[in-house]
Design a protein around this motif. Structure first.
Motif, PDB file in Angstrom:
ATOM      1  N   TYR A  88       0.813  -1.216   0.000  1.00 16.96           N
ATOM      2  CA  TYR A  88       0.000   0.000   0.000  1.00 16.96           C
ATOM      3  C   TYR A  88       0.847   1.266   0.000  1.00 16.96           C
ATOM      4  CZ  TYR A  88      -3.612  -3.359   1.267  1.00 16.96           C
ATOM      5  OH  TYR A  88      -4.463  -4.430   1.280  1.00 16.96           O
ATOM      6  N   ASP A  89       1.935   1.269   0.743  1.00 20.62           N
ATOM      7  CA  ASP A  89       2.767   2.479   0.804  1.00 20.62           C
ATOM      8  C   ASP A  89       3.356   2.813  -0.563  1.00 20.62           C
ATOM      9  OD1 ASP A  89       2.256   2.732   3.490  1.00 20.62           O
ATOM     10  OD2 ASP A  89       4.018   1.575   4.098  1.00 20.62           O
ATOM     11  N   ASN A 132       5.979  -5.238  -8.425  1.00 18.09           N
ATOM     12  CA  ASN A 132       6.029  -3.783  -8.624  1.00 18.09           C
ATOM     13  C   ASN A 132       5.124  -3.334  -9.770  1.00 18.09           C
ATOM     14  OD1 ASN A 132       7.992  -3.579  -6.567  1.00 18.09           O
ATOM     15  ND2 ASN A 132       9.612  -4.067  -8.050  1.00 18.09           N
ATOM     16  N   VAL A 133       3.911  -3.907  -9.832  1.00 13.60           N
ATOM     17  CA  VAL A 133       2.913  -3.426 -10.780  1.00 13.60           C
ATOM     18  C   VAL A 133       2.182  -2.265 -10.118  1.00 13.60           C
ATOM     19  CG1 VAL A 133       0.906  -4.016 -12.174  1.00 13.60           C
ATOM     20  CG2 VAL A 133       2.654  -5.748 -11.707  1.00 13.60           C
ATOM     21  N   ARG A 134       2.340  -1.080 -10.646  1.00 11.75           N
ATOM     22  CA  ARG A 134       1.766   0.104 -10.013  1.00 11.75           C
ATOM     23  C   ARG A 134       0.241   0.126 -10.164  1.00 11.75           C
ATOM     24  NH1 ARG A 134       2.587   4.789 -11.978  1.00 11.75           N
ATOM     25  NH2 ARG A 134       3.120   4.109 -14.092  1.00 11.75           N
ATOM     26  N   PHE A 135      -0.417   0.728  -9.193  1.00  6.88           N
ATOM     27  CA  PHE A 135      -1.861   0.959  -9.283  1.00  6.88           C
ATOM     28  C   PHE A 135      -2.178   2.350  -8.766  1.00  6.88           C
ATOM     29  CE2 PHE A 135      -1.501  -0.741  -4.943  1.00  6.88           C
ATOM     30  CZ  PHE A 135      -2.336   0.109  -4.212  1.00  6.88           C
ATOM     31  N   VAL A 136      -3.300   2.890  -9.234  1.00  8.83           N
ATOM     32  CA  VAL A 136      -3.760   4.210  -8.800  1.00  8.83           C
ATOM     33  C   VAL A 136      -5.207   4.095  -8.360  1.00  8.83           C
ATOM     34  CG1 VAL A 136      -2.173   5.522 -10.252  1.00  8.83           C
ATOM     35  CG2 VAL A 136      -4.379   4.809 -11.179  1.00  8.83           C
ATOM     36  N   CYS A 137      -5.568   4.899  -7.366  1.00  6.65           N
ATOM     37  CA  CYS A 137      -6.942   4.968  -6.876  1.00  6.65           C
ATOM     38  C   CYS A 137      -7.092   6.227  -6.036  1.00  6.65           C
ATOM     39  CB  CYS A 137      -7.299   3.711  -6.056  1.00  6.65           C
ATOM     40  SG  CYS A 137      -6.313   3.503  -4.564  1.00  6.65           S
ATOM     41  N   SER A 138      -8.295   6.492  -5.603  1.00  4.37           N
ATOM     42  CA  SER A 138      -8.531   7.670  -4.777  1.00  4.37           C
ATOM     43  C   SER A 138      -7.957   7.455  -3.374  1.00  4.37           C
ATOM     44  CB  SER A 138     -10.030   7.963  -4.689  1.00  4.37           C
ATOM     45  OG  SER A 138     -10.700   6.931  -3.989  1.00  4.37           O
ATOM     46  N   THR A 139      -7.832   8.535  -2.640  1.00  2.73           N
ATOM     47  CA  THR A 139      -7.319   8.449  -1.270  1.00  2.73           C
ATOM     48  C   THR A 139      -8.251   7.637  -0.381  1.00  2.73           C
ATOM     49  OG1 THR A 139      -6.283  10.617  -1.562  1.00  2.73           O
ATOM     50  CG2 THR A 139      -6.518   9.799   0.695  1.00  2.73           C
ATOM     51  N   ALA A 181     -10.349   5.271  -1.352  1.00  2.00           N
ATOM     52  CA  ALA A 181     -10.273   3.864  -1.730  1.00  2.00           C
ATOM     53  C   ALA A 181      -9.015   3.214  -1.169  1.00  2.00           C
ATOM     54  CB  ALA A 181     -10.310   3.723  -3.246  1.00  2.00           C
ATOM     55  N   LEU A 182      -7.897   3.937  -1.172  1.00  2.00           N
ATOM     56  CA  LEU A 182      -6.651   3.391  -0.626  1.00  2.00           C
ATOM     57  C   LEU A 182      -6.772   3.155   0.877  1.00  2.00           C
ATOM     58  CD1 LEU A 182      -3.711   2.585  -1.134  1.00  2.00           C
ATOM     59  CD2 LEU A 182      -3.069   4.973  -0.739  1.00  2.00           C
ATOM     60  N   LYS A 183      -7.414   4.075   1.567  1.00  2.00           N
ATOM     61  CA  LYS A 183      -7.613   3.903   3.017  1.00  2.00           C
ATOM     62  C   LYS A 183      -8.525   2.711   3.296  1.00  2.00           C
ATOM     63  CE  LYS A 183      -8.964   6.429   7.180  1.00  2.00           C
ATOM     64  NZ  LYS A 183      -9.784   5.335   7.709  1.00  2.00           N
ATOM     65  N   THR A 184      -9.581   2.560   2.487  1.00  2.00           N
ATOM     66  CA  THR A 184     -10.479   1.420   2.663  1.00  2.00           C
ATOM     67  C   THR A 184      -9.751   0.112   2.416  1.00  2.00           C
ATOM     68  OG1 THR A 184     -12.368   2.781   1.961  1.00  2.00           O
ATOM     69  CG2 THR A 184     -12.657   0.391   1.894  1.00  2.00           C
ATOM     70  N   LEU A 185      -8.925   0.075   1.376  1.00  2.00           N
ATOM     71  CA  LEU A 185      -8.139  -1.129   1.088  1.00  2.00           C
ATOM     72  C   LEU A 185      -7.191  -1.463   2.238  1.00  2.00           C
ATOM     73  CD1 LEU A 185      -7.184  -0.596  -2.663  1.00  2.00           C
ATOM     74  CD2 LEU A 185      -8.511  -2.501  -1.764  1.00  2.00           C
ATOM     75  N   ARG A 186      -6.516  -0.457   2.732  1.00  2.00           N
ATOM     76  CA  ARG A 186      -5.524  -0.679   3.785  1.00  2.00           C
ATOM     77  C   ARG A 186      -6.173  -1.199   5.073  1.00  2.00           C
ATOM     78  NH1 ARG A 186      -0.534   1.955   4.391  1.00  2.00           N
ATOM     79  NH2 ARG A 186      -1.171   3.478   2.831  1.00  2.00           N
ATOM     80  N   ASP A 187      -7.359  -0.671   5.387  1.00  2.00           N
ATOM     81  CA  ASP A 187      -7.986  -0.986   6.672  1.00  2.00           C
ATOM     82  C   ASP A 187      -8.902  -2.204   6.624  1.00  2.00           C
ATOM     83  OD1 ASP A 187      -6.686   1.225   7.664  1.00  2.00           O
ATOM     84  OD2 ASP A 187      -8.428   2.552   7.471  1.00  2.00           O
ATOM     85  N   TYR A 188      -9.568  -2.424   5.480  1.00  2.00           N
ATOM     86  CA  TYR A 188     -10.664  -3.397   5.495  1.00  2.00           C
ATOM     87  C   TYR A 188     -10.594  -4.464   4.403  1.00  2.00           C
ATOM     88  CZ  TYR A 188     -12.606   0.402   8.296  1.00  2.00           C
ATOM     89  OH  TYR A 188     -12.797   1.382   9.235  1.00  2.00           O
ATOM     90  N   ARG A 189      -9.567  -4.472   3.558  1.00  2.00           N
ATOM     91  CA  ARG A 189      -9.546  -5.471   2.494  1.00  2.00           C
ATOM     92  C   ARG A 189      -9.505  -6.870   3.082  1.00  2.00           C
ATOM     93  NH1 ARG A 189      -6.817  -8.965  -0.070  1.00  2.00           N
ATOM     94  NH2 ARG A 189      -5.051  -8.710   1.352  1.00  2.00           N
TER      95      ARG A 189
END
Length: 385
Positions: free
Chosen positions: A124-125, A140-147, A149-157
């Motif tokens: 995530y970082d 190292n496949v890069r991905f982009v998303c909203s802030t 969405a990234l917080k949701t992924l980090r906390d609840y995926r």
């Protein structure tokens, strides 16, 4: 509460080629597994694995990828059989149902492929992923998303993710298990009347007019008809470019409306009362020019957005019977079909009150929501003698 977060992958040229080859291969093999399942009467997953697992491994799939392909095929047949039992594909003799039952399920080359934590890991970082492919594990496949969405992924995926391809762009759709907020005791209810002319009208005065959205849909419909009539390569290319554009526009509009309603309810400590509109397309009879409008109206999507946003915010929500809400006076309770003079005008034949028809209906829905909530809170246990 389970929601999904979508991220866009930004692979390098070699990485994109590996991802594309992987999707094409696993979906080709899924079609083969489907043929085996169809020929053997669609056995259970364990039995289907005995007939197909060794071949999938010989074709170069990893152990987890082979398991996911088999499970994907079995789940597809489970869904098909559920739709057949529910009658969603018509009567047993209908052409649509016969066609669905007479051949194996086929998978599109770009159909989603599930990945679990053994095949896919997130950084995530760095906003990168490490993912299994037919060419081996690529990192190292890069991905982009909203802030958010990234917080949701980090906390609840939690659970599996799906890899899909749309028009040459790769996406990962991750399942997130978000805890529901504790619902508060509402100080009244906001009634929400859903419609076509006015997408949503609430009892607090908010009104989301559907004129602009309906005008946009008509313009898109006319443009599609014009391009389809040409039947040229350039017209087909333009149709493909415009695909899903209307869906994204409607979805964004519904998100905005749902967020506005839930935010108002949370600010005023009110609950939300929604109409139960399940099966409306089968009940309503309209003239042919009006059917396109009805069937392109994403009221179920809007209702779903309101429900899940209310759960995340802890806003109480109830569904009520919408019968006669547009014919009932919110002031005196008089019910008469003639009360609804036209689409926007309500004149009560009993007390003479004049109101906006959708606003009057929203007040009736709010009153029914309060009644449903109170009935659900009352004790049904007999009193102790």
């Amino acid at each position: 509460m389970k929601i999904v977060a979508q991220v866009k992958l930004m692979p390098e040229t070699e990485q994109a080629a590996a991802l594309l080859c992987t999707l094409r291969t696993v979906n080709d093999l899924a079609c083969w597994v489907s043929q085996v399942a169809f020929a053997r009467g669609v056995p259970r997953e364990y039995e289907l694995r005995k007939h197909t697992y060794a071949h999938l491994k010989a074709e170069g799939l990893g152990a987890q990828a082979a398991q996911h392909v088999i499970k994907k095929v079995r789940d597809a047949y489970t869904t098909l059989h559920a739709n057949l039992r529910a009658g969603h594909l018509g009567k047993p003799t209908s052409r649509r149902r016969v066609k669905a039952e007479s051949k194996p399920i086929a998978f599109r080359p770009e159909a989603a492929q599930p990945y679990d934590d053994r095949c896919l890991s997130w950084q995530y970082d760095a906003q990168t992923v490490s993912i299994w492919t037919m060419a081996g594990r690529i990192k190292n496949v890069r991905f982009v998303c909203s802030t958010d969405a990234l917080k949701t992924l980090r906390d609840y995926r939690k659970g599996e993710c799906d890899l899909i391809e749309r028009d040459g762009v790769f996406y990962l759709i991750a399942t997130c298990d978000v805890p529901e907020a504790e619902a508060f005791e509402p100080d009244g209810f906001i009634g929400v009347d859903l419609g076509i002319v006015n997408v949503a009208t609430t009892s607090t005065g908010y009104q989301a007019a559907g004129r602009g959205l309906n005008r946009y849909r008509k313009r898109q419909l006319a443009l599609r008809a014009k391009l389809q009539k040409k039947r040229t390569k350039s017209a087909k290319r333009r149709l493909k470019e415009r695909s899903r554009r209307e869906t994204r526009h409607v979805k964004n509009t519904n998100h905005i409306i749902a967020k506005t309603i839930v935010t108002e309810a949370e600010r005023t400590a009110h609950g939300i009362a929604l109409e139960e509109l399940k099966g409306i397309r089968r009940r309503v009879r309209l003239r042919k020019p009006q059917r396109v409008t009805l069937h392109s109206w994403a009221f179920a999507q809007l209702g779903g957005f309101i429900v899940y946003k209310a759960k995340r915010a802890g806003v109480p929500l109830v569904h009520v019977d919408p019968a006669y809400t547009s014919q009932t006076c919110a002031e005196c309770g008089h019910v008469d079909k003639r009360n609804r003079v036209n689409q926007g005008l309500f004149i009560c034949r009993g007390c003479g009150v004049v109101a906006h028809a959708d606003r009057n209906a929203s007040h009736n829905i709010a009153a029914r929501g309060a009644a449903v909530w109170t009935a659900g809170r009352e004790s049904r246990v007999p009193a102790t003698p």
